[in-house]
Write a protein that holds these residues in place. Structure first.
Motif, PDB file in Angstrom:
ATOM      1  N   LYS A  97      -4.693   1.027  -1.675  1.00 22.03           N
ATOM      2  CA  LYS A  97      -5.145   0.842  -0.283  1.00 22.03           C
ATOM      3  C   LYS A  97      -5.875  -0.489  -0.212  1.00 22.03           C
ATOM      4  O   LYS A  97      -7.048  -0.580  -0.557  1.00 22.03           O
ATOM      5  CB  LYS A  97      -6.093   1.964   0.134  1.00 22.03           C
ATOM      6  CG  LYS A  97      -5.449   3.300   0.432  1.00 22.03           C
ATOM      7  CD  LYS A  97      -6.506   4.329   0.805  1.00 22.03           C
ATOM      8  CE  LYS A  97      -7.318   3.846   2.014  1.00 22.03           C
ATOM      9  NZ  LYS A  97      -8.474   4.713   2.294  1.00 22.03           N
ATOM     10  N   GLY A  98      -5.164  -1.525   0.191  1.00 20.54           N
ATOM     11  CA  GLY A  98      -5.771  -2.846   0.209  1.00 20.54           C
ATOM     12  C   GLY A  98      -6.162  -3.266  -1.193  1.00 20.54           C
ATOM     13  O   GLY A  98      -5.332  -3.287  -2.112  1.00 20.54           O
ATOM     14  N   ARG A 145      -8.054  10.932   0.642  1.00 19.17           N
ATOM     15  CA  ARG A 145      -8.510   9.570   0.337  1.00 19.17           C
ATOM     16  C   ARG A 145      -7.918   8.554   1.295  1.00 19.17           C
ATOM     17  O   ARG A 145      -8.076   7.345   1.110  1.00 19.17           O
ATOM     18  CB  ARG A 145      -8.144   9.209  -1.107  1.00 19.17           C
ATOM     19  CG  ARG A 145      -8.876  10.012  -2.179  1.00 19.17           C
ATOM     20  CD  ARG A 145     -10.332   9.605  -2.333  1.00 19.17           C
ATOM     21  NE  ARG A 145     -10.477   8.247  -2.806  1.00 19.17           N
ATOM     22  CZ  ARG A 145     -10.563   7.905  -4.100  1.00 19.17           C
ATOM     23  NH1 ARG A 145     -10.502   8.856  -5.035  1.00 19.17           N
ATOM     24  NH2 ARG A 145     -10.719   6.646  -4.458  1.00 19.17           N
ATOM     25  N   GLY A 146      -7.241   9.030   2.344  1.00 22.93           N
ATOM     26  CA  GLY A 146      -6.722   8.132   3.364  1.00 22.93           C
ATOM     27  C   GLY A 146      -5.345   7.578   3.094  1.00 22.93           C
ATOM     28  O   GLY A 146      -4.933   6.581   3.719  1.00 22.93           O
ATOM     29  N   VAL A 147      -4.588   8.197   2.192  1.00 21.00           N
ATOM     30  CA  VAL A 147      -3.229   7.739   1.891  1.00 21.00           C
ATOM     31  C   VAL A 147      -2.273   8.348   2.906  1.00 21.00           C
ATOM     32  O   VAL A 147      -2.145   9.566   3.007  1.00 21.00           O
ATOM     33  CB  VAL A 147      -2.820   8.140   0.455  1.00 21.00           C
ATOM     34  CG1 VAL A 147      -1.400   7.669   0.162  1.00 21.00           C
ATOM     35  CG2 VAL A 147      -3.798   7.560  -0.557  1.00 21.00           C
ATOM     36  N   ALA A 187      -2.698   5.572  -6.034  1.00 19.47           N
ATOM     37  CA  ALA A 187      -2.543   4.968  -4.710  1.00 19.47           C
ATOM     38  C   ALA A 187      -3.158   3.581  -4.658  1.00 19.47           C
ATOM     39  O   ALA A 187      -4.101   3.268  -5.397  1.00 19.47           O
ATOM     40  CB  ALA A 187      -3.175   5.856  -3.649  1.00 19.47           C
ATOM     41  N   GLU A 234      -8.241  -1.566  -3.012  1.00 21.63           N
ATOM     42  CA  GLU A 234      -8.616  -0.367  -3.760  1.00 21.63           C
ATOM     43  C   GLU A 234      -7.401   0.245  -4.447  1.00 21.63           C
ATOM     44  O   GLU A 234      -6.340   0.410  -3.851  1.00 21.63           O
ATOM     45  CB  GLU A 234      -9.234   0.668  -2.814  1.00 21.63           C
ATOM     46  CG  GLU A 234      -9.708   1.930  -3.519  1.00 21.63           C
ATOM     47  CD  GLU A 234     -10.195   3.003  -2.569  1.00 21.63           C
ATOM     48  OE1 GLU A 234     -10.833   3.953  -3.057  1.00 21.63           O
ATOM     49  OE2 GLU A 234      -9.932   2.894  -1.349  1.00 21.63           O
ATOM     50  N   LYS A 235      -7.592   0.604  -5.710  1.00 25.16           N
ATOM     51  CA  LYS A 235      -6.580   1.324  -6.480  1.00 25.16           C
ATOM     52  C   LYS A 235      -7.264   2.509  -7.143  1.00 25.16           C
ATOM     53  O   LYS A 235      -8.352   2.362  -7.706  1.00 25.16           O
ATOM     54  CB  LYS A 235      -5.950   0.432  -7.556  1.00 25.16           C
ATOM     55  CG  LYS A 235      -5.182  -0.764  -7.022  1.00 25.16           C
ATOM     56  CD  LYS A 235      -4.613  -1.583  -8.171  1.00 25.16           C
ATOM     57  CE  LYS A 235      -3.745  -2.741  -7.677  1.00 25.16           C
ATOM     58  NZ  LYS A 235      -4.535  -3.749  -6.954  1.00 25.16           N
ATOM     59  N   ASP A 277       0.817  -1.205   0.000  1.00 22.60           N
ATOM     60  CA  ASP A 277       0.000   0.000   0.000  1.00 22.60           C
ATOM     61  C   ASP A 277       0.857   1.263   0.000  1.00 22.60           C
ATOM     62  O   ASP A 277       1.984   1.271   0.522  1.00 22.60           O
ATOM     63  CB  ASP A 277      -0.912   0.028   1.227  1.00 22.60           C
ATOM     64  CG  ASP A 277      -2.021  -1.011   1.160  1.00 22.60           C
ATOM     65  OD1 ASP A 277      -2.072  -1.755   0.168  1.00 22.60           O
ATOM     66  OD2 ASP A 277      -2.845  -1.068   2.097  1.00 22.60           O
TER      67      ASP A 277
END
Length: 303
Positions: free
Chosen positions: A136-137, A246-248, A134, A139-140, A120
């Motif tokens: 995230k698990g 977006r939580g990055v 990015a 999610e791209k 991640d």
């Protein structure tokens, strides 16, 4: 390496708006040679991009000690700027090629793959163009990267484009002039008609090449140049903020324009800066070995 040797050889290519760089690696990941080509953004068309990849590959092979390696032995993986449009992606999948295998993804996708070793994290590219990407698990997602001139905020091409417009405004006495404006016009045409003629055929790389002039004059305290750089730095900050929203939590910032613009960025975002575990070529090797991204299964051709 013997000419009859059938062990895998990997071709990793970084295809950007300004240049194409390829590296050849053996099956143990050891660098064999490196070569260079011209602009290779997918927006130029796959035929033009592959032509530059072939040129860069031949440049690399010419530096190889011993017998050359035929293209048919190379397993190729490309990090390709601009490979976002559906039609371009379809074009890649149906394009005949001479390699043992050929796969590709966007430059942001591949660079993220290398920087975070498949894990991640967020990747921000500011070069001739710009793009955020990015993972995230499961999610791209992408932020920006839709091409010049509708996107590419915070990029070298964006700065160069703003610079040309501002220099012309100074020529017409719409806004104040400065040494920077005169220097810029000397590069693209002293008279507006000459600038207009230059702009009709100018590509993003041509605008991006002007960014260094703006940065140089900004450091020399030219107020016009400084304001242009601050405008583009604000756009880079916006890209970083969009990734953070977006939580990055970790962002690696790369590209030919990353270092020149870095001193002008909001220092508050420094806490999100991540050190890379690998580079875009490491990502391209992962792309090949993991069979990730677009895999071209079209029949081979000789060139």
């Amino acid at each position: 390496m013997k000419a009859s040797d059938e062990t895998p050889v990997y071709l990793a290519a970084d295809c950007g708006g300004t240049s194409c760089r390829v590296r050849l690696f053996d099956e143990d990941g050891q660098l064999l040679c490196e070569g260079w080509g011209g602009p290779a953004n997918a927006s130029l068309g796959l035929e033009a991009v592959l032509s530059e990849i072939f040129r860069a590959t031949r440049d690399a092979l010419a530096k190889l000690d011993g017998p050359t390696i035929p293209l048919s032995r190379l397993h190729a993986g490309f990090a390709m700027a601009g490979l976002v449009e559906t039609e371009r992606r379809k074009e890649f999948l149906r394009t005949p090629h001479p390699f043992a295998s050929m796969t590709a993804e966007t430059d942001a996708f591949v660079a993220q793959l290398g920087a975070f070793a498949g894990g991640d994290g967020g990747l921000l590219i500011t070069g001739t163009g710009s793009c955020g990407f990015a993972v995230k698990g499961k999610e791209k997602f992408y932020i920006g990267g839709w091409g010049f001139p509708v996107s590419d905020q915070g990029s070298g091409a964006r700065l160069g484009h703003l610079a040309v417009r501002r220099a012309l405004q100074a020529y017409d006495n719409i806004l104040p002039s400065s040494p920077f404006c005169k220097k810029l016009l000397a590069e693209v045409g002293i008279h507006p008609a000459e600038v207009s003629r230059w702009a009709r055929t100018a590509k993003p790389a041509d605008y991006g090449a002007l960014a260094a002039i703006v940065i140089e004059h900004a450091h020399a305290e030219d107020e016009v140049a400084k304001n242009l750089v601050l405008t583009v730095a604000k756009e880079v900050n916006q890209l970083i903020r969009a990734l953070v929203k977006r939580g990055v939590g970790e962002i690696h910032h790369i590209g030919g324009f990353a270092e020149p613009i870095r001193p002008w960025l909001d220092k508050a975002y420094g806490r999100y800066e991540a050190q890379a575990r690998g580079d875009v070529f490491d990502g391209a090797l992962r792309l090949i070995n993991n069979r990730t991204g677009l895999i071209n299964k079209t029949g081979k051709v000789r060139i």
